[in-house]
Design an enzyme around this catalytic site. Structure first.
Site, mmCIF file in Angstrom:
data_model
loop_
_atom_site.group_PDB
_atom_site.id
_atom_site.type_symbol
_atom_site.label_atom_id
_atom_site.label_comp_id
_atom_site.label_asym_id
_atom_site.label_seq_id
_atom_site.Cartn_x
_atom_site.Cartn_y
_atom_site.Cartn_z
ATOM 1 N N ALA A 13 0.818 -1.220 0.000
ATOM 2 C CA ALA A 13 0.000 0.000 0.000
ATOM 3 C C ALA A 13 0.849 1.267 0.000
ATOM 4 O O ALA A 13 0.323 2.368 -0.087
ATOM 5 C CB ALA A 13 -0.913 0.010 1.233
ATOM 6 N N GLN A 15 4.129 4.045 -0.918
ATOM 7 C CA GLN A 15 4.372 4.874 -2.105
ATOM 8 C C GLN A 15 5.371 4.261 -3.087
ATOM 9 O O GLN A 15 5.223 4.428 -4.295
ATOM 10 C CB GLN A 15 4.709 6.314 -1.738
ATOM 11 C CG GLN A 15 5.855 6.505 -0.775
ATOM 12 C CD GLN A 15 6.621 7.787 -1.072
ATOM 13 O OE1 GLN A 15 6.228 8.582 -1.907
ATOM 14 N NE2 GLN A 15 7.744 7.973 -0.382
ATOM 15 N N ASN A 105 12.169 -3.018 13.180
ATOM 16 C CA ASN A 105 12.270 -3.662 11.874
ATOM 17 C C ASN A 105 12.810 -5.070 11.969
ATOM 18 O O ASN A 105 12.404 -5.949 11.208
ATOM 19 C CB ASN A 105 13.103 -2.804 10.927
ATOM 20 C CG ASN A 105 12.251 -1.698 10.365
ATOM 21 O OD1 ASN A 105 11.300 -1.971 9.632
ATOM 22 N ND2 ASN A 105 12.526 -0.469 10.746
ATOM 23 N N VAL A 129 14.282 -3.749 0.279
ATOM 24 C CA VAL A 129 14.318 -2.312 0.000
ATOM 25 C C VAL A 129 14.057 -1.525 1.283
ATOM 26 O O VAL A 129 14.647 -0.479 1.536
ATOM 27 C CB VAL A 129 13.274 -1.949 -1.080
ATOM 28 C CG1 VAL A 129 13.188 -0.448 -1.304
ATOM 29 C CG2 VAL A 129 13.575 -2.677 -2.383
ATOM 30 N N ASN A 131 14.072 0.064 4.811
ATOM 31 C CA ASN A 131 15.221 0.410 5.656
ATOM 32 C C ASN A 131 15.064 -0.010 7.112
ATOM 33 O O ASN A 131 13.944 -0.081 7.592
ATOM 34 C CB ASN A 131 15.439 1.927 5.592
ATOM 35 C CG ASN A 131 16.148 2.292 4.314
ATOM 36 O OD1 ASN A 131 17.076 1.614 3.906
ATOM 37 N ND2 ASN A 131 15.694 3.366 3.683
ATOM 38 N N ASP A 159 21.505 4.210 -5.048
ATOM 39 C CA ASP A 159 22.707 5.017 -4.826
ATOM 40 C C ASP A 159 23.637 4.908 -6.032
ATOM 41 O O ASP A 159 24.229 5.891 -6.472
ATOM 42 C CB ASP A 159 23.395 4.544 -3.544
ATOM 43 C CG ASP A 159 22.384 4.456 -2.407
ATOM 44 O OD1 ASP A 159 21.793 5.493 -2.085
ATOM 45 O OD2 ASP A 159 22.147 3.349 -1.898
ATOM 46 N N ARG A 162 22.115 6.933 -8.844
ATOM 47 C CA ARG A 162 22.262 8.363 -8.559
ATOM 48 C C ARG A 162 23.654 8.843 -8.945
ATOM 49 O O ARG A 162 23.822 9.892 -9.564
ATOM 50 C CB ARG A 162 22.026 8.611 -7.061
ATOM 51 C CG ARG A 162 20.564 8.576 -6.662
ATOM 52 C CD ARG A 162 20.400 8.513 -5.143
ATOM 53 N NE ARG A 162 18.999 8.716 -4.763
ATOM 54 C CZ ARG A 162 18.505 8.459 -3.555
ATOM 55 N NH1 ARG A 162 19.290 7.965 -2.603
ATOM 56 N NH2 ARG A 162 17.233 8.687 -3.299
ATOM 57 N N HIS A 187 23.454 0.932 2.776
ATOM 58 C CA HIS A 187 22.579 1.943 2.181
ATOM 59 C C HIS A 187 22.246 2.953 3.279
ATOM 60 O O HIS A 187 21.223 2.868 3.946
ATOM 61 C CB HIS A 187 21.308 1.335 1.604
ATOM 62 C CG HIS A 187 20.281 2.376 1.269
ATOM 63 N ND1 HIS A 187 20.466 3.274 0.250
ATOM 64 C CD2 HIS A 187 19.108 2.697 1.837
ATOM 65 C CE1 HIS A 187 19.439 4.104 0.215
ATOM 66 N NE2 HIS A 187 18.591 3.781 1.168
#
Ligand code: NAX
Length: 325
Positions: A13, A15, A105, A129, A131, A159, A162, A187
């Site tokens: 759900a 973003q 987490n 993915v 964190n 990263d 980027r 990360h």
């Protein structure tokens, strides 16, 4: 017709998934001939929102989308999967210390590790993915003892991507020209964007750019703080670019990189004296559905210092969650 691939996606759900799911359903992970079934996991209070996303997926009439599952049960989500994107995690809320975030987490990834162990195909390819991604992936692996650890990875590709764009624009190159570039470590802001081996069109990237000060004082911190800059500008954290990086990570792992380096956080085997078991960003080359760590590199003093910093942070994170390992 081909048997559909089952892909679990957690945090459905959220973003990032609002960008990710549509691209998976379009065929961006397995290619244009491979049907997929999306197995979507989120918390009970988010399932209505997930159903809304599924309605939108239906309204796209994607020819490759062969089915969807919506659930708050990790075992259901991971049953018979070929791949999994672990995007859902507990965000940092006000007053929360880093240690609290790590342990909240850790608990999520402990439960999901046990479910993965129980339900997934043994060759399922997993990328974390959410964190703190590296440490979450380490906990997932530790709690899935009968699942191959090599198949659990974490994402450092955003990263990597980027940095590529910053290099390309500085040196007037195309992003695809740049080879042998890597982001090492965690990360997090300690990540090490390393151009030591990087080349473009047969020349060292560092020679083409010829500005070590720019590299150390602008490029490295810019890549490390890009996430914060996006939040500042957009009022929300990176989502479409994170989804894109997750797709790149998985696409390359499945389809191979033609000898090119990409950055993936993978379980440390002790290579380069990185403590075994940490999930660490490394250069890899993907081939035939596997990744191979790039070996035989030698480090100068600057690299050693940067590596020590990011690996040290991963060790601290491991220490903070040691009771779940
Ligand atoms: P959102 O807050 O929009 O969505 C997270 C979703 O996860 C929510 O729907 C929530 O209900 C769900 N969730 C929470 N706990 C869950 C559980 N135990 N099981 C299943 N679902 C659960 O976050 P979003 O912007 O989508 O970001 C997701 C994660 O990606 C965050 O942890 C974020 O920090 C991380 N990121 C990682 C990046 C990387 O390069 N590795 C970059 C982008 C992003 O910041």
């Amino acid at each position: 017709a081909q048997t559909p691939k089952r892909i679990a996606v957690t945090g459905a759900a959220g973003q990032i998934c609002y960008a990710l799911l549509f691209r998976i359903a379009k065929g961006d992970v397995y290619g244009p001939d491979q049907p997929v079934i999306l197995q979507l996991l989120d918390l009970p209070q988010a399932l209505d929102a997930v159903r809304g996303v599924v309605m939108e997926l239906e309204d796209c009439a994607f020819p490759l989308l062969a089915g969807t599952v919506v659930t708050d049960d990790p075992v259901t989500a991971f049953t018979d999967i070929d791949a999994a994107f672990f995007v859902g995690s507990r965000p940092r809320t006000k007053g929360m210390e880093r240690r609290d975030l790590l342990s909240a987490n850790a608990e999520i990834f402990r439960v999901q590790g046990e479910a993965l162990d129980k339900a997934a195909k043994r060759d399922a390819q997993c990328v974390v993915v959410g964190n703190p991604a590296n440490t979450n992936a380490m906990i997932l692996a530790a709690n899935a003892p009968n699942f191959p650890t090599e198949n659990i990875t974490a994402m450092i590709r955003l990263d990597h991507n980027r940095a590529l764009t910053q290099f390309a624009s500085k040196a007037d190159l195309h992003v695809d020209d740049i080879e042998r570039f890597v982001v090492w470590g965690n990360h997090s802001p300690t990540m090490f964007a390393d151009w030591t081996e990087a080349e473009a069109k047969g020349r060292k990237l560092s020679e083409i750019i010829g500005d070590e000060t720019w590299y150390r004082e602008t490029l490295i911190p810019q890549v490390a703080t890009r996430g914060a800059a996006i939040i500042e500008a957009r009022g929300a954290s990176s989502a479409a670019s994170a989804a894109n990086a997750a797709i790149d990570h998985m696409y390359d792992w499945i389809h191979g990189t033609d000898g090119k380096w990409v950055s993936m956080a993978v379980p440390s085997t002790g290579l380069y004296d990185i403590p075994e078991g940490l999930m660490v960003g490394l250069p890899v080359i993907c081939k035939d559905g596997h990744y191979e760590r790039v070996e035989g590199l030698e480090f100068n003093d600057f690299q050693k210092e940067m590596m020590a910093r990011t690996v040290g942070e991963l060790e601290e994170e491991r220490e903070a969650v040691s009771d779940l390992l």
